[in-house]
Design a protein around this motif. Sequence first.
Motif, PDB file in Angstrom:
ATOM      1  N   TYR A 115      -2.612  13.700 -10.456  1.00 34.38           N
ATOM      2  CA  TYR A 115      -2.192  13.745 -11.842  1.00 34.38           C
ATOM      3  C   TYR A 115      -0.757  14.263 -11.899  1.00 34.38           C
ATOM      4  O   TYR A 115      -0.237  14.812 -10.925  1.00 34.38           O
ATOM      5  CB  TYR A 115      -3.113  14.632 -12.689  1.00 34.38           C
ATOM      6  CG  TYR A 115      -3.124  16.095 -12.291  1.00 34.38           C
ATOM      7  CD1 TYR A 115      -2.289  17.013 -12.929  1.00 34.38           C
ATOM      8  CD2 TYR A 115      -3.958  16.567 -11.287  1.00 34.38           C
ATOM      9  CE1 TYR A 115      -2.284  18.351 -12.567  1.00 34.38           C
ATOM     10  CE2 TYR A 115      -3.973  17.897 -10.926  1.00 34.38           C
ATOM     11  CZ  TYR A 115      -3.132  18.786 -11.566  1.00 34.38           C
ATOM     12  OH  TYR A 115      -3.127  20.106 -11.207  1.00 34.38           O
TER      13      TYR A 115
ATOM     14  N   ASP B   3       1.606  16.958 -12.881  1.00 34.27           N
ATOM     15  CA  ASP B   3       1.505  18.359 -13.271  1.00 34.27           C
ATOM     16  C   ASP B   3       2.735  18.782 -14.077  1.00 34.27           C
ATOM     17  O   ASP B   3       3.704  18.037 -14.236  1.00 34.27           O
ATOM     18  CB  ASP B   3       1.258  19.273 -12.069  1.00 34.27           C
ATOM     19  CG  ASP B   3       2.431  19.332 -11.095  1.00 34.27           C
ATOM     20  OD1 ASP B   3       3.553  18.930 -11.462  1.00 34.27           O
ATOM     21  OD2 ASP B   3       2.220  19.778  -9.955  1.00 34.27           O
TER      22      ASP B   3
ATOM     23  N   VAL C 198     -10.100  14.350 -25.055  1.00 36.55           N
ATOM     24  CA  VAL C 198      -9.002  14.047 -24.118  1.00 36.55           C
ATOM     25  C   VAL C 198      -8.534  12.607 -24.292  1.00 36.55           C
ATOM     26  O   VAL C 198      -7.328  12.319 -24.306  1.00 36.55           O
ATOM     27  CB  VAL C 198      -9.455  14.320 -22.671  1.00 36.55           C
ATOM     28  CG1 VAL C 198      -8.437  13.773 -21.663  1.00 36.55           C
ATOM     29  CG2 VAL C 198      -9.662  15.817 -22.447  1.00 36.55           C
TER      30      VAL C 198
ATOM     31  N   CYS D  52      -4.778  11.489 -25.476  1.00 31.91           N
ATOM     32  CA  CYS D  52      -3.902  10.659 -24.648  1.00 31.91           C
ATOM     33  C   CYS D  52      -3.505   9.361 -25.348  1.00 31.91           C
ATOM     34  O   CYS D  52      -2.544   8.703 -24.927  1.00 31.91           O
ATOM     35  CB  CYS D  52      -4.574  10.358 -23.308  1.00 31.91           C
ATOM     36  SG  CYS D  52      -4.708  11.789 -22.221  1.00 31.91           S
TER      37      CYS D  52
ATOM     38  N   THR E 215       2.404  16.277 -22.944  1.00 37.78           N
ATOM     39  CA  THR E 215       1.647  17.221 -22.131  1.00 37.78           C
ATOM     40  C   THR E 215       0.315  17.558 -22.787  1.00 37.78           C
ATOM     41  O   THR E 215       0.162  17.464 -24.017  1.00 37.78           O
ATOM     42  CB  THR E 215       2.424  18.543 -21.915  1.00 37.78           C
ATOM     43  OG1 THR E 215       2.623  19.192 -23.179  1.00 37.78           O
ATOM     44  CG2 THR E 215       3.765  18.288 -21.245  1.00 37.78           C
TER      45      THR E 215
ATOM     46  N   LYS F  84      -2.588  20.840 -22.448  1.00 38.54           N
ATOM     47  CA  LYS F  84      -2.930  22.146 -21.890  1.00 38.54           C
ATOM     48  C   LYS F  84      -4.412  22.350 -22.170  1.00 38.54           C
ATOM     49  O   LYS F  84      -4.823  22.478 -23.323  1.00 38.54           O
ATOM     50  CB  LYS F  84      -2.090  23.238 -22.548  1.00 38.54           C
ATOM     51  CG  LYS F  84      -2.300  24.637 -21.976  1.00 38.54           C
ATOM     52  CD  LYS F  84      -1.577  25.675 -22.825  1.00 38.54           C
ATOM     53  CE  LYS F  84      -0.073  25.552 -22.692  1.00 38.54           C
ATOM     54  NZ  LYS F  84       0.606  26.618 -23.481  1.00 38.54           N
TER      55      LYS F  84
ATOM     56  N   CYS G 257     -13.302  18.890 -14.949  1.00 38.38           N
ATOM     57  CA  CYS G 257     -11.857  18.697 -14.790  1.00 38.38           C
ATOM     58  C   CYS G 257     -11.542  17.487 -13.916  1.00 38.38           C
ATOM     59  O   CYS G 257     -10.510  16.826 -14.108  1.00 38.38           O
ATOM     60  CB  CYS G 257     -11.206  19.961 -14.239  1.00 38.38           C
ATOM     61  SG  CYS G 257     -11.138  21.309 -15.455  1.00 38.38           S
TER      62      CYS G 257
ATOM     63  N   VAL H 169      -6.978  11.078 -17.832  1.00 33.18           N
ATOM     64  CA  VAL H 169      -5.610  11.277 -18.316  1.00 33.18           C
ATOM     65  C   VAL H 169      -4.618  10.341 -17.632  1.00 33.18           C
ATOM     66  O   VAL H 169      -3.707   9.807 -18.263  1.00 33.18           O
ATOM     67  CB  VAL H 169      -5.176  12.748 -18.128  1.00 33.18           C
ATOM     68  CG1 VAL H 169      -3.690  12.922 -18.424  1.00 33.18           C
ATOM     69  CG2 VAL H 169      -6.003  13.665 -19.018  1.00 33.18           C
TER      70      VAL H 169
ATOM     71  N   ILE I  50      -0.467  17.346 -17.222  1.00 34.11           N
ATOM     72  CA  ILE I  50      -1.452  18.397 -17.489  1.00 34.11           C
ATOM     73  C   ILE I  50      -0.848  19.731 -17.080  1.00 34.11           C
ATOM     74  O   ILE I  50      -0.546  19.960 -15.906  1.00 34.11           O
ATOM     75  CB  ILE I  50      -2.768  18.150 -16.737  1.00 34.11           C
ATOM     76  CG1 ILE I  50      -3.347  16.770 -17.103  1.00 34.11           C
ATOM     77  CG2 ILE I  50      -3.775  19.254 -17.067  1.00 34.11           C
ATOM     78  CD1 ILE I  50      -4.608  16.408 -16.332  1.00 34.11           C
TER      79      ILE I  50
END
Length: 302
Positions: A6, A8, A204, A208, A214, A216, A251, A258, A264
């Motif tokens: 992903y 970051d 989520v 998206c 971003t 969080k 997760c 995502v 993320i």
Amino acid sequence: MTQPYYKDYSAYLAERFPGGKVQKLSVDAGFTCPNRDGTIARGGCIYCDNRSFTPRYCRPAMSVAAQLAEGRRFFARKYPDMRYLAYFQSFTGTHASAPGTLRALYEEAASQPGVVGIIVGTRPDSLPPAIQNMMEEINRTIPMIVEIGAETSHDATLGLINRHHTWRQVEEAVESLHARGIETGLHLIAGLPGETDDDVLLTVERACALPVSTLKLHQLQVIRGTTLHRMVEAGELEYSPYSLEEYLDLCVKVVRKVGHRVAIERFLASAPPEMVAAPRWGLRNYEFTHLLLKRLAATDGT
């Protein structure tokens, strides 16, 4: 080179602020929230205690400049060339009596040595056009990023946790800021009372679909002394904290959903241990991320 699982937050910052390391410096400008002071409601979110995530150098009795100077001293010992993002983190960072008051605070932050951008944490219902217009003007000279506390896309849950806004207001705020050229991020919480993993994943997915940069995400923590803690202790609210393994599994699904367009920022809340009633995992964010990457590698291709 292996494709990261992903995008970051460090990758996002490197793209947005090229030329070296960038660090958030939190600022407490003395704001409150509209669902605390009676503007919308009173009591605040049932899980909230700002002391659980506010750095010790943030003291509203100090000026914005003084807080940023203290934060710079802390990081400059190890990273003398660090650049900074002034992060208006505490409570609702747009909840002031007039846009002029906010402008003065943001411009004070922007004028400090090493500050290359401003991040404002706020609510979707605390971004009236006058404030958005002011942010658009500042954004022409220094990047402004807005972090919106959405928490969930399910209005029934938003009511239960005393948020007093809707998911539609989140959508409208993100779309309006995007039209003004202001980047946004969303803050989400997993494990809110009554929500399943499927509910979290739907939130989520909806997040998206918006023009956000971003996300969080973190697990719900029951902080001692909050309304949530009292309700759980009194048996007024059913709450089953994630086990570490359950949250890791969730997760993994979040990362798969995502993709790589949206960064993320984090997966873990890490309030001071003495403040946390549940869940008590005893992990720092980087330790959780390490476990998550191992779990992603183990499930790669499945």
